[in-house]
Design a protein around this motif. Structure first.
Motif, PDB file in Angstrom:
ATOM      1  N   VAL A  50       0.843  -1.207   0.000  1.00 46.89           N
ATOM      2  CA  VAL A  50       0.000   0.000   0.000  1.00 46.89           C
ATOM      3  C   VAL A  50       0.874   1.250   0.000  1.00 46.89           C
ATOM      4  CG1 VAL A  50      -1.728   1.323   1.254  1.00 46.89           C
ATOM      5  CG2 VAL A  50      -1.907  -1.171   1.152  1.00 46.89           C
ATOM      6  N   ILE A  51       1.912   1.238   0.841  1.00 46.80           N
ATOM      7  CA  ILE A  51       2.830   2.382   0.906  1.00 46.80           C
ATOM      8  C   ILE A  51       3.564   2.543  -0.423  1.00 46.80           C
ATOM      9  CG2 ILE A  51       4.940   3.256   1.990  1.00 46.80           C
ATOM     10  CD1 ILE A  51       3.989   1.989   4.608  1.00 46.80           C
ATOM     11  N   VAL A  52       4.001   1.424  -1.003  1.00 49.30           N
ATOM     12  CA  VAL A  52       4.734   1.490  -2.274  1.00 49.30           C
ATOM     13  C   VAL A  52       3.828   2.007  -3.383  1.00 49.30           C
ATOM     14  CG1 VAL A  52       5.949   0.145  -4.040  1.00 49.30           C
ATOM     15  CG2 VAL A  52       6.366  -0.318  -1.620  1.00 49.30           C
ATOM     16  N   GLU A  53       2.585   1.555  -3.419  1.00 46.50           N
ATOM     17  CA  GLU A  53       1.633   2.063  -4.419  1.00 46.50           C
ATOM     18  C   GLU A  53       1.436   3.571  -4.279  1.00 46.50           C
ATOM     19  OE1 GLU A  53      -1.664  -0.307  -6.454  1.00 46.50           O
ATOM     20  OE2 GLU A  53      -1.929  -0.710  -4.318  1.00 46.50           O
ATOM     21  N   ASN A  54       1.344   4.020  -3.042  1.00 41.68           N
ATOM     22  CA  ASN A  54       1.189   5.465  -2.812  1.00 41.68           C
ATOM     23  C   ASN A  54       2.409   6.237  -3.298  1.00 41.68           C
ATOM     24  OD1 ASN A  54      -1.347   5.165  -1.675  1.00 41.68           O
ATOM     25  ND2 ASN A  54      -0.579   5.059   0.425  1.00 41.68           N
ATOM     26  N   LEU A  55       3.591   5.675  -3.057  1.00 41.05           N
ATOM     27  CA  LEU A  55       4.825   6.315  -3.525  1.00 41.05           C
ATOM     28  C   LEU A  55       4.859   6.380  -5.048  1.00 41.05           C
ATOM     29  CD1 LEU A  55       7.444   4.673  -1.115  1.00 41.05           C
ATOM     30  CD2 LEU A  55       6.748   7.081  -1.130  1.00 41.05           C
ATOM     31  N   ILE A  56       4.404   5.308  -5.702  1.00 40.03           N
ATOM     32  CA  ILE A  56       4.359   5.286  -7.165  1.00 40.03           C
ATOM     33  C   ILE A  56       3.440   6.397  -7.681  1.00 40.03           C
ATOM     34  CG2 ILE A  56       3.520   3.964  -9.161  1.00 40.03           C
ATOM     35  CD1 ILE A  56       4.490   1.421  -7.668  1.00 40.03           C
ATOM     36  N   THR A  57       2.284   6.518  -7.052  1.00 36.41           N
ATOM     37  CA  THR A  57       1.325   7.554  -7.455  1.00 36.41           C
ATOM     38  C   THR A  57       1.937   8.945  -7.323  1.00 36.41           C
ATOM     39  OG1 THR A  57      -0.538   6.175  -6.769  1.00 36.41           O
ATOM     40  CG2 THR A  57      -0.957   8.534  -7.011  1.00 36.41           C
ATOM     41  N   VAL A  58       2.606   9.179  -6.207  1.00 41.88           N
ATOM     42  CA  VAL A  58       3.228  10.484  -5.975  1.00 41.88           C
ATOM     43  C   VAL A  58       4.304  10.758  -7.021  1.00 41.88           C
ATOM     44  CG1 VAL A  58       4.696  11.803  -4.402  1.00 41.88           C
ATOM     45  CG2 VAL A  58       2.743  10.541  -3.495  1.00 41.88           C
ATOM     46  N   VAL A  59       5.167   9.777  -7.253  1.00 40.81           N
ATOM     47  CA  VAL A  59       6.271   9.950  -8.207  1.00 40.81           C
ATOM     48  C   VAL A  59       5.734  10.226  -9.610  1.00 40.81           C
ATOM     49  CG1 VAL A  59       8.088   8.678  -9.416  1.00 40.81           C
ATOM     50  CG2 VAL A  59       8.005   8.623  -6.934  1.00 40.81           C
ATOM     51  N   VAL A  60       4.735   9.465 -10.031  1.00 41.99           N
ATOM     52  CA  VAL A  60       4.172   9.635 -11.373  1.00 41.99           C
ATOM     53  C   VAL A  60       3.479  10.990 -11.506  1.00 41.99           C
ATOM     54  CG1 VAL A  60       2.432   8.776 -12.994  1.00 41.99           C
ATOM     55  CG2 VAL A  60       3.944   7.169 -11.806  1.00 41.99           C
ATOM     56  N   ASN A  61       2.698  11.370 -10.494  1.00 40.18           N
ATOM     57  CA  ASN A  61       1.957  12.640 -10.559  1.00 40.18           C
ATOM     58  C   ASN A  61       2.865  13.861 -10.512  1.00 40.18           C
ATOM     59  OD1 ASN A  61      -0.457  11.279 -10.713  1.00 40.18           O
ATOM     60  ND2 ASN A  61      -0.929  11.472  -8.540  1.00 40.18           N
ATOM     61  N   GLU A  62       3.976  13.727  -9.775  1.00 45.25           N
ATOM     62  CA  GLU A  62       4.867  14.879  -9.615  1.00 45.25           C
ATOM     63  C   GLU A  62       5.881  15.005 -10.737  1.00 45.25           C
ATOM     64  OE1 GLU A  62       6.692  14.689  -5.799  1.00 45.25           O
ATOM     65  OE2 GLU A  62       4.909  15.376  -4.722  1.00 45.25           O
ATOM     66  N   SER A  63       6.044  13.948 -11.495  1.00 42.79           N
ATOM     67  CA  SER A  63       7.091  13.960 -12.515  1.00 42.79           C
ATOM     68  C   SER A  63       6.651  14.722 -13.758  1.00 42.79           C
ATOM     69  CB  SER A  63       7.460  12.533 -12.913  1.00 42.79           C
ATOM     70  OG  SER A  63       8.366  12.547 -13.985  1.00 42.79           O
ATOM     71  N   SER A  64       7.571  15.550 -14.244  1.00 41.36           N
ATOM     72  CA  SER A  64       7.330  16.245 -15.512  1.00 41.36           C
ATOM     73  C   SER A  64       8.025  15.504 -16.647  1.00 41.36           C
ATOM     74  CB  SER A  64       7.868  17.677 -15.435  1.00 41.36           C
ATOM     75  OG  SER A  64       9.262  17.656 -15.152  1.00 41.36           O
ATOM     76  N   GLN A  65       8.664  14.362 -16.292  1.00 43.27           N
ATOM     77  CA  GLN A  65       9.410  13.582 -17.280  1.00 43.27           C
ATOM     78  C   GLN A  65       8.448  12.941 -18.286  1.00 43.27           C
ATOM     79  OE1 GLN A  65      12.007  10.566 -15.588  1.00 43.27           O
ATOM     80  NE2 GLN A  65      11.685   9.210 -17.317  1.00 43.27           N
ATOM     81  N   LYS A  66       8.777  13.023 -19.553  1.00 41.93           N
ATOM     82  CA  LYS A  66       7.971  12.390 -20.583  1.00 41.93           C
ATOM     83  C   LYS A  66       8.024  10.887 -20.397  1.00 41.93           C
ATOM     84  CE  LYS A  66       7.502  11.957 -25.590  1.00 41.93           C
ATOM     85  NZ  LYS A  66       8.110  12.275 -26.897  1.00 41.93           N
ATOM     86  N   GLN A  67       6.847  10.250 -20.414  1.00 42.85           N
ATOM     87  CA  GLN A  67       6.790   8.806 -20.249  1.00 42.85           C
ATOM     88  C   GLN A  67       7.077   8.152 -21.608  1.00 42.85           C
ATOM     89  OE1 GLN A  67       6.513   7.620 -17.152  1.00 42.85           O
ATOM     90  NE2 GLN A  67       6.343   9.727 -16.487  1.00 42.85           N
ATOM     91  N   GLU A  68       8.252   7.591 -21.741  1.00 41.42           N
ATOM     92  CA  GLU A  68       8.680   7.054 -23.032  1.00 41.42           C
ATOM     93  C   GLU A  68       8.061   5.687 -23.277  1.00 41.42           C
ATOM     94  OE1 GLU A  68      12.768   7.018 -25.625  1.00 41.42           O
ATOM     95  OE2 GLU A  68      12.898   7.068 -23.453  1.00 41.42           O
ATOM     96  N   ASP A  69       7.468   5.505 -24.462  1.00 43.88           N
ATOM     97  CA  ASP A  69       6.850   4.239 -24.826  1.00 43.88           C
ATOM     98  C   ASP A  69       7.864   3.413 -25.614  1.00 43.88           C
ATOM     99  OD1 ASP A  69       5.281   2.143 -25.531  1.00 43.88           O
ATOM    100  OD2 ASP A  69       3.917   3.272 -26.821  1.00 43.88           O
ATOM    101  N   PHE A  70       8.580   2.540 -24.898  1.00 37.88           N
ATOM    102  CA  PHE A  70       9.612   1.735 -25.547  1.00 37.88           C
ATOM    103  C   PHE A  70       9.014   0.749 -26.553  1.00 37.88           C
ATOM    104  CE2 PHE A  70      11.622   2.780 -21.390  1.00 37.88           C
ATOM    105  CZ  PHE A  70      12.701   3.500 -21.873  1.00 37.88           C
ATOM    106  N   LEU A  71       7.758   0.363 -26.347  1.00 30.41           N
ATOM    107  CA  LEU A  71       7.136  -0.629 -27.222  1.00 30.41           C
ATOM    108  C   LEU A  71       6.934  -0.105 -28.643  1.00 30.41           C
ATOM    109  CD1 LEU A  71       4.474  -2.077 -24.762  1.00 30.41           C
ATOM    110  CD2 LEU A  71       6.536  -3.232 -25.566  1.00 30.41           C
ATOM    111  N   LYS A  72       6.945   1.201 -28.816  1.00 28.59           N
ATOM    112  CA  LYS A  72       6.713   1.765 -30.160  1.00 28.59           C
ATOM    113  C   LYS A  72       7.952   1.648 -31.049  1.00 28.59           C
ATOM    114  CE  LYS A  72       8.096   6.526 -29.098  1.00 28.59           C
ATOM    115  NZ  LYS A  72       7.662   7.914 -28.885  1.00 28.59           N
ATOM    116  N   TYR A  73       9.106   1.381 -30.457  1.00 26.19           N
ATOM    117  CA  TYR A  73      10.341   1.322 -31.235  1.00 26.19           C
ATOM    118  C   TYR A  73      10.470  -0.028 -31.938  1.00 26.19           C
ATOM    119  CZ  TYR A  73      11.717   5.410 -28.488  1.00 26.19           C
ATOM    120  OH  TYR A  73      11.760   6.642 -27.896  1.00 26.19           O
ATOM    121  N   ASP A  74      11.027   0.004 -33.149  1.00 24.83           N
ATOM    122  CA  ASP A  74      11.319  -1.262 -33.815  1.00 24.83           C
ATOM    123  C   ASP A  74      12.602  -1.850 -33.229  1.00 24.83           C
ATOM    124  OD1 ASP A  74      13.488   0.078 -35.014  1.00 24.83           O
ATOM    125  OD2 ASP A  74      12.361   0.544 -36.819  1.00 24.83           O
TER     126      ASP A  74
END
Length: 245
Positions: A50-74
C-alpha cells in the motif's frame, strides 16, 4: 491512477519509466525479477504494498518527465539505443572502475579485506559482460533485425525456427548471473556506503559501482522485457506463416 498491485514490476516501469528511480531506492528488481507482480516484489523485500503504491502515485503525478513508450520502437531502434547507451557505458566504465578498485584495494585492502572480494567479483562481472555483449552484437542482435525484416514484409521464411527462444534463454541466464554478482557487491559494501574515514577514491569507486548497477538494471530491463519478447513474438508468427503454407 489505478491500482498497480497486480501489475508486474516490469509493466509498471514500461508504463511509467520514472518509477525505475523509485524501485532502485527501494531495491525492487525491475529487470531480472521484473515478472513478479508489485505485491510479490513487496513481499520479497518486506515492504508494505500500500505504501509502495502510494509512492508510485506520488512519483508519477509529480514527474514532468515524458513517459517514453519503448514498445513503439522497432528492433533496430531499440538495439541502437542499447548499443549506444548501455553497451558503450559498460565498455567505457569497466577499465575506469577496475583501476580505481585496484588503487583502493592496494591502500585499504589490508584493513578492509572484503575489498579484495569486491574487486574479484567486479573483475568476473567485467569478463562475463564483455563475453555476453559480444554474443549479443555478433549473433543475437543481427538475428533480431533479420527477424523483424521478414516479419514486417509479411514474408514466409522456412530458415526461421524457434532458434531465438533458446538464445534468449541463455542471455537471460547471463543477466541473472550479472545481477547476482552486483547484489553480492552491494551487500559487501553495505549498499555502497563508504566509511566516514574513506578517502576520495574509495568514495568515488563506491559511487561508480552504484551507477554501474543502475545502468545495468535499465539495460537488462530493455532487453528482457521489451526487445526479447518482441523478437520471440515475431519469430513465432513467421514460423506459423511458413507452417500454414
Amino acid at each position: 491512477m489505478e491500482s498497480t498491485n497486480k501489475n508486474t514490476v516490469a509493466e509498471i516501469v514500461m508504463n511509467f519509466p520514472v518509477t525505475a528511480v523509485l524501485f532502485e531506492k527501494l531495491q525492487i528488481d525491475f529487470c531480472c525479477k521484473g515478472k513478479l507482480t508489485l505485491a510479490e516484489a513487496c513481499f520479497q523485500n518486506n515492504l508494505d504494498p500500500v505504501i509502495v503504491e502510494n509512492l508510485i502515485t506520488v512519483v508519477v503525478n509529480e514527474s514532468s518527465q515524458k513517459q517514453e513508450d519503448f514498445l513503439k520502437y522497432d528492433n533496430k531502434t531499440l538495439i541502437d539505443m542499447i548499443l549506444k547507451k548501455h553497451h558503450s557505458y559498460v565498455i567505457n566504465n569497466i577499465p575506469i572502475i577496475s583501476g580505481h578498485l585496484y588503487k583502493v584495494v592496494a591502500k585499504h585492502g589490508p584493513k578492509h579485506p572484503f575489498l579484495n572480494q569486491v574487486s574479484e567479483l567486479f573483475n568476473k562481472l567485467a569478463i562475463d559482460l564483455e563475453q555476453h555483449m559480444e554474443k549479443e552484437e555478433k549473433v543475437l542482435f543481427p538475428h533480431l533485425i533479420f527477424i523483424e525484416e521478414v516479419y514486417r514484409k509479411g514474408e514466409q521464411d522456412r530458415s526461421v525456427s524457434f532458434f531465438l527462444k533458446g538464445l534468449v534463454g541463455m542471455m537471460e541466464n547471463d543477466h541473472q548471473r550479472a545481477g547476482e554478482i552486483l547484489e553480492k557487491i552491494r551487500s559487501l559494501t553495505d549498499d555502497f556506503t563508504p566509511s566516514a574515514s574513506a578517502c576520495n577514491t574509495y568514495k568515488l569507486v563506491y559511487s561508480e559501482l552504484e551507477s554501474f548497477e543502475k545502468d545495468l538494471h535499465k539495460h537488462v530491463f530493455l532487453e528482457n522485457h521489451i526487445l526479447f519478447p518482441k523478437g520471440i513474438h515475431m519469430e513465432a508468427e513467421i514460423v506459423c506463416r511458413s507452417q500454414r503454407n
